[in-house]
Scaffold this active site. Structure first.
Site, PDB file in Angstrom:
ATOM      1  CG  LEU A  22      -2.012  -0.982   1.311  1.00  7.01           C
ATOM      2  CD1 LEU A  22      -2.620  -0.998   2.698  1.00  7.01           C
ATOM      3  CD2 LEU A  22      -3.066  -0.669   0.265  1.00  7.01           C
ATOM      4  N   GLY A  23       2.031   1.116   0.569  1.00  3.63           N
ATOM      5  CA  GLY A  23       2.876   2.306   0.635  1.00  3.63           C
ATOM      6  C   GLY A  23       4.030   2.078   1.576  1.00  3.63           C
ATOM      7  N   GLY A  60       5.737   3.747   4.857  1.00  2.00           N
ATOM      8  CA  GLY A  60       5.653   4.765   5.898  1.00  2.00           C
ATOM      9  C   GLY A  60       7.008   5.016   6.507  1.00  2.00           C
ATOM     10  CG  PHE A  76       8.371   4.003  12.058  1.00  2.00           C
ATOM     11  CD1 PHE A  76       9.478   4.251  12.839  1.00  2.00           C
ATOM     12  CD2 PHE A  76       7.366   4.961  11.997  1.00  2.00           C
ATOM     13  CE1 PHE A  76       9.585   5.428  13.563  1.00  2.00           C
ATOM     14  CE2 PHE A  76       7.472   6.132  12.715  1.00  2.00           C
ATOM     15  CZ  PHE A  76       8.581   6.377  13.507  1.00  2.00           C
ATOM     16  N   GLY A  77       8.623   1.635   7.845  1.00  4.23           N
ATOM     17  CA  GLY A  77       8.617   0.426   7.038  1.00  4.23           C
ATOM     18  C   GLY A  77       7.434   0.370   6.105  1.00  4.23           C
ATOM     19  N   PRO A  78       7.426  -0.625   5.213  1.00  6.38           N
ATOM     20  CG  PRO A  78       7.856  -2.577   4.020  1.00  6.38           C
ATOM     21  CD  PRO A  78       8.440  -1.680   5.072  1.00  6.38           C
ATOM     22  CB  VAL A  79       1.700  -0.167   4.901  1.00 12.33           C
ATOM     23  CG1 VAL A  79       0.381  -0.641   5.474  1.00 12.33           C
ATOM     24  CG2 VAL A  79       2.365   0.803   5.843  1.00 12.33           C
ATOM     25  CG  ASP A  81       6.021  11.389  10.102  1.00  8.31           C
ATOM     26  OD1 ASP A  81       6.075  12.505   9.529  1.00  8.31           O
ATOM     27  OD2 ASP A  81       6.341  10.332   9.547  1.00  8.31           O
TER      28      ASP A  81
END
Ligand SMILES: *[C@@H]1O[C@H](CO)[C@@H](O)[C@H](O)[C@H]1NC(C)=O
Ligand SMILES: *[C@@H]1O[C@H](CO)[C@@H](O)[C@H](O)[C@H]1NC(C)=O
Ligand SMILES: *[C@@H]1O[C@H](CO)[C@@H](O)[C@H](O)[C@H]1NC(C)=O
Ligand SMILES: *[C@@H]1O[C@H](CO)[C@@H](O)[C@H](O)[C@H]1NC(C)=O
Ligand SMILES: *[C@@H]1O[C@H](CO)[C@@H](O)[C@H](O)[C@H]1NC(C)=O
Ligand SMILES: *[C@@H]1O[C@H](CO)[C@@H](O)[C@H](O)[C@H]1NC(C)=O
Ligand SMILES: *[C@@H]1O[C@H](CO)[C@@H](O)[C@H](O)[C@H]1NC(C)=O
Ligand SMILES: *[C@@H]1O[C@H](CO)[C@@H](O)[C@H](O)[C@H]1NC(C)=O
Ligand SMILES: *[C@@H]1O[C@H](CO)[C@@H](O)[C@H](O)[C@H]1NC(C)=O
Ligand SMILES: *[C@@H]1O[C@H](CO)[C@@H](O)[C@H](O)[C@H]1NC(C)=O
Length: 808
Positions: A497-498, A500, A502-505, A616
């Site tokens: 999905l994207g 962020g 702190f890591g991918p989602v 953030d």
């Protein structure tokens, strides 16, 4: 030759001087047509016909010659002329009359006595006066414009009441910047009891500025009156009035804006602009009688309202739900043995049912109060020189608060038996307090937005209470890696999905069909397993309708994942920055989203037990559910990865350029005010549909903040609005959002409001303080510090969050 030149120059100067000091007088054989003006003695002011911006209506007004758009007095404000054929005449009796082209009377002044040979003169002060031709004594003026102010107070004008003629002079706002007709707001001296200044909306008091204490009014209209102002208050048998002035060189004015803010500014001859003198921040306690009778408001306390000692809530149930409007009642009946409890640094209660005597001392004052059972409190009238005079109150004490500034000692009547109770006051139960704050913010809102609210808010309250109880026994499910891998197609890029901070989602679906979002955390947190687990369980307890819900987590070797509910509408940036999807978010929806984010942040900052700074806040971290309700995501992650200090210098800067506050980006100084800054940026993005970072002003090197600020100072903040938002929008609401956003992005953290104040500001129609220049308003990037001392290492990928580590 040289001598001739000097003589020539002298003659020329003389000509100019005599020309500009010609007495600005009109008589009955001299009328003023549209297009002609009457110049004041000294030339600072002009009288003539004008049209406000964007209007073709003509009005007779007085303006400042150096700034013709600064109209401070309007004669026919309720009755405009449709064309430029109006004319002002004066009769020999002294009546000023504006005639239309059809000789109808559009406006006229009225007089209590008439003259034989009247003239009108525009004085150097900007006062238009009518007098007998051979008599220029001010006491004999037949009429003066200073007695009938519009929305602006000038030096020498009196704001108050003449007890002999019953003439009241007060400011009333324009309807809008295009219409000088009388608006909703008025700023006046309430002459009942000991006179006090109040700001009213319609016939309702909104803010009580309070009484003069010898030095200033209780709610200061400017912060340091002694140093720059020559304000004064005069009270005698004949009249009571406030006059103001400034010690600085420029010409000052006090204007009541169409949206109800008393605004002080000074004309700057160098920049040819009005410099705004900041007004005191009107916080939640400035709301008139927010705590009800016999209670007092304390800005930093939670709850903000408390009964005065010896009083108890009239309706304990409402009080617990933070509905303070009922106020408090005396527990023990009055007696002449009563004592007085000393409250220091107070804004004194409403003086409309008070009595005063300037020459009575405090001791005698106490005696007078004690003798009469309906007397409830007393105080000094004047604080100068250790205090003098006597002010006593009868009946309920209304709108009392602890002052943020100096305040005054207030002595409140209390029974002897109650005084003992006060001594052994119970310590406050912290846990209970948190719940009270949570519900208090909500109900304050409820009270403020009245009309609109009701149903939704009530259900919300109930929901909130339930979750509070359920939290205790909640178990957070642990998912195993296989389940998650299967759900996300083995973390396939199709499911991503994207990315962020702190890591991918990844998007996924569990076997039971439930859709989930999986955040695969980068491995750099440096936390042990147990520590991580504890932290997740803590964060899972944060539950609020404007926070994304954590469903569970997964730990496998050094893999750490968080499982969230899936939000089908993705994130806010996919709407507001998208040319077609932006149309789906009309203004009502955007306001709803702004309010939701603000409430979510209040919960994180003060209502939850963890006190979390998000660090953030940005459009891509706001997700939207089916009904386009906003949900803050990634909260608590910064905590998991960094420290959990509430305010600290961190050596780990997490955030996104364009949203980061100056003090945090440059010095790593973190506080809840950093989130407030990011929130302000986000609101401006929501209003404008433009990204702060990436926005480029064609002429100037300004980012969105700078652009918004310039529009604000130019007086055209509404130009900021997203063109896609032309539909039925409530301009006052948009303006309020922009105003609050600008307050949030001010340079100095201590100037920014807290999120709970933001929620109140958004929900009410009360005046707001004037924002100061925002931080980071130039260019695309925060200004670099001296590059040799720049310890931050930036990984900047457009919208991707940064994790900057300071090399130590
Ligand atoms: C009106 O004023 C002008 C000078 O401004 C003067 O010449 C004239 O006599 C005055 N008329 C009357 C009726 O006073
Ligand atoms: C206004 O005064 C002028 C003289 O200055 C006069 O000619 C005109 O008739 C007056 N208008 C009215 C309506 O009285
Ligand atoms: C005047 O109207 C134009 C077009 O509607 C608008 O852009 C502008 O902001 C308005 N000016 C003021 C001062 O309201
Ligand atoms: C002037 O007229 C207003 C109404 O137009 C009235 O209320 C007021 O009492 C009048 N003042 C005098 C001094 O006649
Ligand atoms: C002004 O003139 C009138 C007559 O026109 C006279 O009665 C009055 O005393 C004069 N006032 C002064 C102050 O000279
Ligand atoms: C205040 O105004 C409202 C509506 O404008 C009206 O219904 C009410 O009676 C007024 N109250 C007083 C005390 O004048
Ligand atoms: C607040 O309490 C008062 C009584 O103390 C009640 O009349 C009022 O309806 C309550 N308001 C709300 C919003 O619940
Ligand atoms: C009330 O309290 C203030 C501040 O604590 C103190 O200066 C003052 O003397 C007190 N007044 C009395 C009468 O005790
Ligand atoms: C005010 O107090 C003084 C001194 O105590 C007293 O002489 C005077 O009568 C009082 N005035 C009123 C109106 O009570
Ligand atoms: C107490 O004060 C009230 C309000 O000023 C007044 O109406 C009442 O008569 C006074 N009572 C006594 C006993 O003086």
């Amino acid at each position: 030759m040289g001598r001739f030149l000097v003589i020539f120059v002298c003659c020329f100067l003389f000509f100019i001087l005599t020309n500009s000091t010609t007495p600005a007088i009109m008589n009955r054989s001299h009328s003023i047509r549209d297009g002609e003006t009457l110049l004041s003695d000294g030339g600072s002011f002009e009288l003539g016909f004008f049209s406000p911006a964007n209007s073709t209506n003509r009005y007779l007004g007085l303006w400042f010659t150096k700034s013709p758009q600064t109209v401070f007095w309007v004669a026919n404000r309720e009755n405009p002329l449709p064309n430029s054929l109006g004319v002002l005449n004066i009769t020999s009796e002294g009546i000023l009359i504006i005639y239309s082209s059809t000789n109808d009377i559009v406006w006229s002044s009225n007089l209590s006595r008439t003259a034989e040979n009247a003239v009108a003169e525009l004085l150097e002060s900007g006062n238009l006066v009518v007098r007998e031709e051979n008599d220029s004594k001010p006491a004999n003026f037949l009429w003066q414009s200073f007695d009938y102010p519009s929305d602006t107070l000038l030096p020498g004008m009196k704001l108050g009441i003449n007890f002999v003629t019953r003439l009241e002079s007060f400011l009333s706002s324009w309807k809008s910047s295009e219409d000088p007709a009388r608006g909703e707001f008025s700023f006046l001296l309430d002459p009942n009891g000991y006179p006090q200044l109040v700001l009213k909306k319609g016939n309702k008091t909104q803010v009580r500025i309070g009484s003069w204490n010898g030095l200033r009014f209780a709610a200061e209209i400017i912060p340091k009156p002694d140093s720059i102002s020559t304000d004064d208050f005069v009270l005698n048998e004949k009249e009571g009035y406030f006059v103001f002035g400034s010690k600085s060189l420029g010409f000052p004015r006090l204007k009541l804006t169409p949206w109800g803010i008393p605004q002080r500014s000074i004309w700057n001859d160098r920049t040819h602009k009005w410099d705004f003198v900041e007004i005191a921040q009107l916080d939640i306690c400035a709301q008139y009688s927010i705590c009800g009778p016999n209670a007092f408001c304390q800005f930093n306390d939670s709850p903000i309202c408390a009964c005065l000692d010896g009083f108890m809530p009239k309706s304990p149930r409402d009080w617990k739900l933070s509905n303070w409007s009922g106020g408090c009642a005396r527990r023990t009946p009055c007696s002449d043995k009563d004592r007085f409890q000393n409250y220091s640094r107070m804004k004194l209660p409403d003086t409309s049912s008070s009595w005063y005597n300037k020459s009575t001392g405090l001791g005698e004052c106490k005696g007078i109060c004690l003798k009469n059972c309906s007397c409830t409190a007393y105080a000094n009238l004047d604080v100068r020189g250790g205090g003098s005079g006597c002010l006593i109150w009868f009946g309920d004490l209304i709108d009392t608060s602890r002052s943020k500034g100096d305040g005054q000692d207030l002595y409140v009547r209390i029974a002897v038996s109650e005084l003992e109770n006060v001594e052994k006051k119970r310590p406050v139960d912290k846990k209970k307090q948190a719940v009270i704050i949570a519900s208090s913010v909500i109900s304050v809102l409820g009270l403020l937005i009245l009309g609109v609210v009701s149903y939704t808010r009530k259900t919300y309250l109930r929901k909130n209470d339930n979750s509070e109880e359920r939290k205790e026994d909640m178990e957070l499910p642990i998912y195993d890696l296989n389940t998650i891998a299967r759900a996300t197609n083995n973390f396939s890029s199709m499911n991503k999905l994207g990315e962020g901070g702190f890591g991918p989602v990844f998007k996924g679906a569990l076997v039971n069909g439930q859709e989930i979002a999986v955040k695969r955390l980068s491995k750099s947190s440096g936390q042990g397993m147990d520590q991580f687990k504890n932290e997740v369980v803590l964060i899972a307890k944060l539950q609020h309708r404007n926070l994304v819900k954590l469903l569970g987590f997964c730990i496998h070797k050094d893999e750490k994942m968080l499982i969230y509910e899936y939000m089908p509408n993705k994130s806010l940036d996919s709407f507001i920055f998208d040319l077609t999807r932006r149309k789906l978010l009309n203004w009502t929806r955007r306001v709803h989203i702004v309010g939701g984010i603000a409430r979510g942040l209040v919960y994180l900052h003060q209502d939850s037990r963890l006190r979390i700074i998000h660090r953030d806040i940005k459009a891509s971290n706001i997700l939207l559910d089916n009904e386009l309700n906003p949900k803050i995501s990634d909260f608590g992650l910064a905590r998991m990865f960094g420290g959990d200090q509430v305010e600290a210098n961190t050596n780990r800067v997490v955030g996104t350029y364009g949203y980061m506050s100056p003090e945090y980006a440059l010095d790593g100084h973190l506080s809840v005010k950093s989130d407030v800054f990011s929130f302000g940026v986000l609101v401006l993005e929501i209003v404008s549909g433009k990204k702060n970072r990436g926005f480029c002003h064609p002429d100037q090197n300004l980012n969105l903040l700078g652009h918004a600020w310039i529009l604000w100072t130019k007086g055209t903040p509404l130009d900021l609005i997203d063109e896609g938002l032309s539909d039925s929008r409530n301009l006052a609401e948009v303006l309020r959002c922009i105003h609050v956003a600008l307050l949030c992005v001010q340079q100095r953290p201590e100037d920014r409001p807290t999120m709970s104040t933001v929620v109140v500001m958004l929900g009410s129609e009360n005046p707001l303080p004037q924002p100061k220049q925002p931080g980071f308003f130039m260019g695309q990037n925060p200004p670099e510090k001296d590059s040799s001392s720049n310890k931050h290492e930036a990984h900047s990928l457009n919208e991707v969050s940064l994790t900057l580590l300071e090399a130590r």
